[in-house]
Design a protein around this motif. Sequence first.
Motif, PDB file in Angstrom:
ATOM      1  N   SER A  23      11.595  -8.860   2.561  1.00  0.00           N
ATOM      2  CA  SER A  23      10.913  -7.579   2.751  1.00  0.00           C
ATOM      3  C   SER A  23       9.625  -7.761   3.534  1.00  0.00           C
ATOM      4  CB  SER A  23      10.650  -6.892   1.415  1.00  0.00           C
ATOM      5  OG  SER A  23       9.673  -7.576   0.684  1.00  0.00           O
ATOM      6  N   ILE A  24       8.944  -8.884   3.353  1.00  0.00           N
ATOM      7  CA  ILE A  24       7.724  -9.132   4.108  1.00  0.00           C
ATOM      8  C   ILE A  24       8.058  -9.348   5.581  1.00  0.00           C
ATOM      9  CG2 ILE A  24       5.861 -10.806   4.479  1.00  0.00           C
ATOM     10  CD1 ILE A  24       5.792 -11.178   1.432  1.00  0.00           C
ATOM     11  N   SER A  25       9.123 -10.095   5.870  1.00  0.00           N
ATOM     12  CA  SER A  25       9.450 -10.416   7.250  1.00  0.00           C
ATOM     13  C   SER A  25       9.948  -9.200   8.017  1.00  0.00           C
ATOM     14  CB  SER A  25      10.468 -11.545   7.305  1.00  0.00           C
ATOM     15  OG  SER A  25      11.688 -11.131   6.739  1.00  0.00           O
ATOM     16  N   ASN A  26      10.331  -8.125   7.337  1.00  0.00           N
ATOM     17  CA  ASN A  26      10.779  -6.921   8.020  1.00  0.00           C
ATOM     18  C   ASN A  26       9.622  -6.061   8.508  1.00  0.00           C
ATOM     19  OD1 ASN A  26      13.484  -7.511   7.756  1.00  0.00           O
ATOM     20  ND2 ASN A  26      13.687  -6.455   5.805  1.00  0.00           N
ATOM     21  N   ALA A  27       8.408  -6.398   8.124  1.00  0.00           N
ATOM     22  CA  ALA A  27       7.249  -5.635   8.575  1.00  0.00           C
ATOM     23  C   ALA A  27       7.050  -5.856  10.065  1.00  0.00           C
ATOM     24  CB  ALA A  27       6.004  -6.054   7.806  1.00  0.00           C
ATOM     25  N   GLN A  49       7.086   8.482  15.999  1.00  0.00           N
ATOM     26  CA  GLN A  49       7.348   7.106  15.589  1.00  0.00           C
ATOM     27  C   GLN A  49       7.530   7.023  14.078  1.00  0.00           C
ATOM     28  OE1 GLN A  49       5.064   3.922  17.146  1.00  0.00           O
ATOM     29  NE2 GLN A  49       4.702   4.930  19.096  1.00  0.00           N
ATOM     30  N   THR A  50       8.329   6.072  13.652  1.00  0.00           N
ATOM     31  CA  THR A  50       8.581   5.835  12.238  1.00  0.00           C
ATOM     32  C   THR A  50       7.886   4.548  11.824  1.00  0.00           C
ATOM     33  OG1 THR A  50      10.734   6.890  12.454  1.00  0.00           O
ATOM     34  CG2 THR A  50      10.390   5.499  10.524  1.00  0.00           C
ATOM     35  N   PHE A  51       7.178   4.602  10.697  1.00  0.00           N
ATOM     36  CA  PHE A  51       6.465   3.441  10.181  1.00  0.00           C
ATOM     37  C   PHE A  51       6.920   3.184   8.746  1.00  0.00           C
ATOM     38  CE2 PHE A  51       3.809   5.586  13.254  1.00  0.00           C
ATOM     39  CZ  PHE A  51       3.471   4.560  14.113  1.00  0.00           C
ATOM     40  N   LYS A  52       6.923   1.903   8.379  1.00  0.00           N
ATOM     41  CA  LYS A  52       7.293   1.517   7.024  1.00  0.00           C
ATOM     42  C   LYS A  52       6.068   0.954   6.310  1.00  0.00           C
ATOM     43  CE  LYS A  52      10.304  -1.242   8.606  1.00  0.00           C
ATOM     44  NZ  LYS A  52      11.265  -2.146   9.117  1.00  0.00           N
ATOM     45  N   VAL A  53       6.087   1.086   4.984  1.00  0.00           N
ATOM     46  CA  VAL A  53       5.070   0.444   4.162  1.00  0.00           C
ATOM     47  C   VAL A  53       5.096  -1.044   4.496  1.00  0.00           C
ATOM     48  CG1 VAL A  53       4.413  -0.153   1.805  1.00  0.00           C
ATOM     49  CG2 VAL A  53       5.208   2.171   2.337  1.00  0.00           C
ATOM     50  N   GLY A  54       3.944  -1.628   4.745  1.00  0.00           N
ATOM     51  CA  GLY A  54       3.847  -3.043   5.095  1.00  0.00           C
ATOM     52  C   GLY A  54       3.735  -3.298   6.583  1.00  0.00           C
ATOM     53  N   ASP A  55       4.102  -2.305   7.420  1.00  0.00           N
ATOM     54  CA  ASP A  55       3.885  -2.464   8.857  1.00  0.00           C
ATOM     55  C   ASP A  55       2.394  -2.626   9.118  1.00  0.00           C
ATOM     56  OD1 ASP A  55       6.573  -2.202   9.437  1.00  0.00           O
ATOM     57  OD2 ASP A  55       6.417  -0.171  10.260  1.00  0.00           O
ATOM     58  N   VAL A  94      -4.469  -3.383  10.444  1.00  0.00           N
ATOM     59  CA  VAL A  94      -4.458  -2.631   9.193  1.00  0.00           C
ATOM     60  C   VAL A  94      -3.018  -2.542   8.692  1.00  0.00           C
ATOM     61  CG1 VAL A  94      -4.982  -0.421   8.095  1.00  0.00           C
ATOM     62  CG2 VAL A  94      -6.467  -1.279   9.928  1.00  0.00           C
ATOM     63  N   THR A  95      -2.791  -3.004   7.471  1.00  0.00           N
ATOM     64  CA  THR A  95      -1.468  -2.941   6.856  1.00  0.00           C
ATOM     65  C   THR A  95      -1.289  -1.562   6.221  1.00  0.00           C
ATOM     66  OG1 THR A  95      -1.504  -5.309   6.430  1.00  0.00           O
ATOM     67  CG2 THR A  95       0.079  -4.008   5.167  1.00  0.00           C
ATOM     68  N   LEU A  96      -0.192  -0.918   6.564  1.00  0.00           N
ATOM     69  CA  LEU A  96       0.056   0.439   6.077  1.00  0.00           C
ATOM     70  C   LEU A  96       0.551   0.447   4.637  1.00  0.00           C
ATOM     71  CD1 LEU A  96       1.807   1.956   9.217  1.00  0.00           C
ATOM     72  CD2 LEU A  96      -0.583   2.204   8.509  1.00  0.00           C
ATOM     73  N   SER A 112     -13.441  13.585  18.894  1.00  0.00           N
ATOM     74  CA  SER A 112     -13.145  14.960  19.340  1.00  0.00           C
ATOM     75  C   SER A 112     -12.470  14.974  20.705  1.00  0.00           C
ATOM     76  CB  SER A 112     -14.419  15.812  19.342  1.00  0.00           C
ATOM     77  OG  SER A 112     -15.377  15.257  20.205  1.00  0.00           O
ATOM     78  N   ASN A 113     -12.567  13.872  21.448  1.00  0.00           N
ATOM     79  CA  ASN A 113     -11.869  13.751  22.726  1.00  0.00           C
ATOM     80  C   ASN A 113     -10.512  13.052  22.572  1.00  0.00           C
ATOM     81  OD1 ASN A 113     -13.785  15.054  24.340  1.00  0.00           O
ATOM     82  ND2 ASN A 113     -15.036  13.218  24.429  1.00  0.00           N
ATOM     83  N   GLY A 114     -10.029  12.911  21.342  1.00  0.00           N
ATOM     84  CA  GLY A 114      -8.668  12.449  21.118  1.00  0.00           C
ATOM     85  C   GLY A 114      -8.463  11.018  20.666  1.00  0.00           C
ATOM     86  N   VAL A 115      -9.548  10.275  20.413  1.00  0.00           N
ATOM     87  CA  VAL A 115      -9.379   8.898  19.950  1.00  0.00           C
ATOM     88  C   VAL A 115      -9.264   8.934  18.420  1.00  0.00           C
ATOM     89  CG1 VAL A 115     -10.188   6.514  20.065  1.00  0.00           C
ATOM     90  CG2 VAL A 115     -10.692   8.099  21.932  1.00  0.00           C
ATOM     91  N   LYS A 116      -8.069   9.323  17.975  1.00  0.00           N
ATOM     92  CA  LYS A 116      -7.775   9.463  16.548  1.00  0.00           C
ATOM     93  C   LYS A 116      -6.277   9.426  16.377  1.00  0.00           C
ATOM     94  CE  LYS A 116      -8.388  13.855  14.995  1.00  0.00           C
ATOM     95  NZ  LYS A 116      -9.059  15.137  14.753  1.00  0.00           N
ATOM     96  N   ALA A 117      -5.832   9.028  15.193  1.00  0.00           N
ATOM     97  CA  ALA A 117      -4.401   8.961  14.922  1.00  0.00           C
ATOM     98  C   ALA A 117      -4.149   9.087  13.429  1.00  0.00           C
ATOM     99  CB  ALA A 117      -3.803   7.655  15.443  1.00  0.00           C
ATOM    100  N   ALA A 118      -3.092   9.820  13.100  1.00  0.00           N
ATOM    101  CA  ALA A 118      -2.611   9.914  11.731  1.00  0.00           C
ATOM    102  C   ALA A 118      -1.262   9.211  11.691  1.00  0.00           C
ATOM    103  CB  ALA A 118      -2.468  11.371  11.311  1.00  0.00           C
ATOM    104  N   VAL A 119      -1.119   8.233  10.791  1.00  0.00           N
ATOM    105  CA  VAL A 119       0.090   7.416  10.730  1.00  0.00           C
ATOM    106  C   VAL A 119       0.665   7.516   9.317  1.00  0.00           C
ATOM    107  CG1 VAL A 119       0.972   5.070  10.940  1.00  0.00           C
ATOM    108  CG2 VAL A 119      -0.862   5.837  12.462  1.00  0.00           C
ATOM    109  N   THR A 120       1.937   7.888   9.225  1.00  0.00           N
ATOM    110  CA  THR A 120       2.609   8.035   7.939  1.00  0.00           C
ATOM    111  C   THR A 120       3.622   6.919   7.755  1.00  0.00           C
ATOM    112  OG1 THR A 120       2.315  10.417   8.005  1.00  0.00           O
ATOM    113  CG2 THR A 120       3.961   9.569   6.468  1.00  0.00           C
ATOM    114  N   ALA A 121       3.495   6.208   6.646  1.00  0.00           N
ATOM    115  CA  ALA A 121       4.425   5.121   6.314  1.00  0.00           C
ATOM    116  C   ALA A 121       5.267   5.513   5.109  1.00  0.00           C
ATOM    117  CB  ALA A 121       3.648   3.836   6.013  1.00  0.00           C
ATOM    118  N   ASN A 122       6.551   5.258   5.203  1.00  0.00           N
ATOM    119  CA  ASN A 122       7.487   5.549   4.116  1.00  0.00           C
ATOM    120  C   ASN A 122       8.155   4.276   3.651  1.00  0.00           C
ATOM    121  OD1 ASN A 122       7.242   8.473   4.142  1.00  0.00           O
ATOM    122  ND2 ASN A 122       8.194   8.314   6.152  1.00  0.00           N
TER     123      ASN A 122
END
Length: 122
Positions: A23-27, A49-55, A94-96, A112-122
């Motif tokens: 499971s660790i190596s799948n990150a 994009q799709t992210f997993k816990v541990g990515d 940063v580990t999700l 405010s000029n767009g240098v921001k991101a929301a990332v969801t890990a499942n």
Amino acid sequence: MSGGNSVTIIAVAVMLCVLLQASISNAATIPAGGANGWGFNMNGWPNGQTFKVGDVIEFKYMAGMHNVVKVSKAGFDACDGTGGQVFSSGDDKVTLVQGTQYFICTIGPHCSNGVKAAVTAN
């Protein structure tokens, strides 16, 4: 404890170690901002994009020109890094964890000029 029980316990322990390692190596390590990196030209990254816990999200940028602050949803919406976790090395990893994590740049008006991101890990 009989010899049979010891063998069973060792076999279970080895199996758990193998499963944990698998499971660790799948990150994956994913560059923040994609090919453009963390900055002004992220073009809507990470939409779709799709992210997993541990990515691991790797934020690469010129130190001093940007930073990365992990903030709450309210901090993300308001571009307010108060109380957030600050990263500023220029190569931050940063580990999700489960759920949505919010990242902004707090230098000048970058957020405010767009240098921001929301990332969801499942």
